[in-house]
Design a protein around this motif. Sequence first.
Motif, PDB file in Angstrom:
ATOM      1  N   GLN A  22      16.166 -26.028 -13.753  1.00 31.93           N
ATOM      2  CA  GLN A  22      16.915 -25.917 -12.446  1.00 31.93           C
ATOM      3  C   GLN A  22      17.847 -24.665 -12.346  1.00 31.93           C
ATOM      4  O   GLN A  22      18.234 -24.187 -11.599  1.00 31.93           O
ATOM      5  CB  GLN A  22      17.297 -27.244 -12.169  1.00 31.93           C
ATOM      6  N   GLU A  23      18.517 -24.957 -13.501  1.00 27.48           N
ATOM      7  CA  GLU A  23      19.912 -23.917 -13.646  1.00 27.48           C
ATOM      8  C   GLU A  23      19.269 -22.266 -13.524  1.00 27.48           C
ATOM      9  O   GLU A  23      19.736 -21.361 -12.719  1.00 27.48           O
ATOM     10  CB  GLU A  23      20.320 -24.094 -15.142  1.00 27.48           C
ATOM     11  N   GLU A  24      18.030 -21.887 -14.203  1.00 31.12           N
ATOM     12  CA  GLU A  24      17.395 -20.607 -14.124  1.00 31.12           C
ATOM     13  C   GLU A  24      16.776 -20.462 -12.620  1.00 31.12           C
ATOM     14  O   GLU A  24      17.022 -19.438 -12.074  1.00 31.12           O
ATOM     15  CB  GLU A  24      16.221 -20.644 -15.188  1.00 31.12           C
ATOM     16  N   LEU A  48      16.990 -17.768  -7.344  1.00 29.80           N
ATOM     17  CA  LEU A  48      17.366 -17.823  -5.934  1.00 29.80           C
ATOM     18  C   LEU A  48      18.666 -17.204  -5.421  1.00 29.80           C
ATOM     19  O   LEU A  48      18.446 -16.433  -4.574  1.00 29.80           O
ATOM     20  CB  LEU A  48      17.590 -19.524  -5.576  1.00 29.80           C
ATOM     21  N   ASN A  49      19.783 -17.337  -6.354  1.00 32.31           N
ATOM     22  CA  ASN A  49      20.871 -16.053  -5.876  1.00 32.31           C
ATOM     23  C   ASN A  49      20.480 -14.831  -5.976  1.00 32.31           C
ATOM     24  O   ASN A  49      21.018 -14.297  -5.133  1.00 32.31           O
ATOM     25  CB  ASN A  49      21.904 -16.900  -7.024  1.00 32.31           C
TER      26      ASN A  49
END
Length: 98
Positions: free
Chosen positions: A5-7, A12-13
């Motif tokens: 999820q962090e990746e 996404l950013n």
Amino acid sequence: MVIEQEELLSILNEMMTLPAETEWLEFKEAKATFDFDDIGKYFSAISNEANLKGRRYGWLIFGVKDKTREIVGSRFRENRADLDHLKLEIAARVTDGI
């Protein structure tokens, strides 16, 4: 390969900063649902274009307005298991189960 999820948030950013969609990136609102046949078409087109552009992945991102990049969220396949199962459903329908 599972992307954590962090990746995914980092990706996404990064995608949100691009000036426009590309051949390998599409944003869709998909607030509650999205036509299954359209998903198959997008998956096919995006994955082919990603391959042609030498990219490892293509992206169909739900819950983001295309023009404004406003994050509106999506209730499409909210459960991770249901979303993961989507890959199997698409593969079975677009390749006749091959």
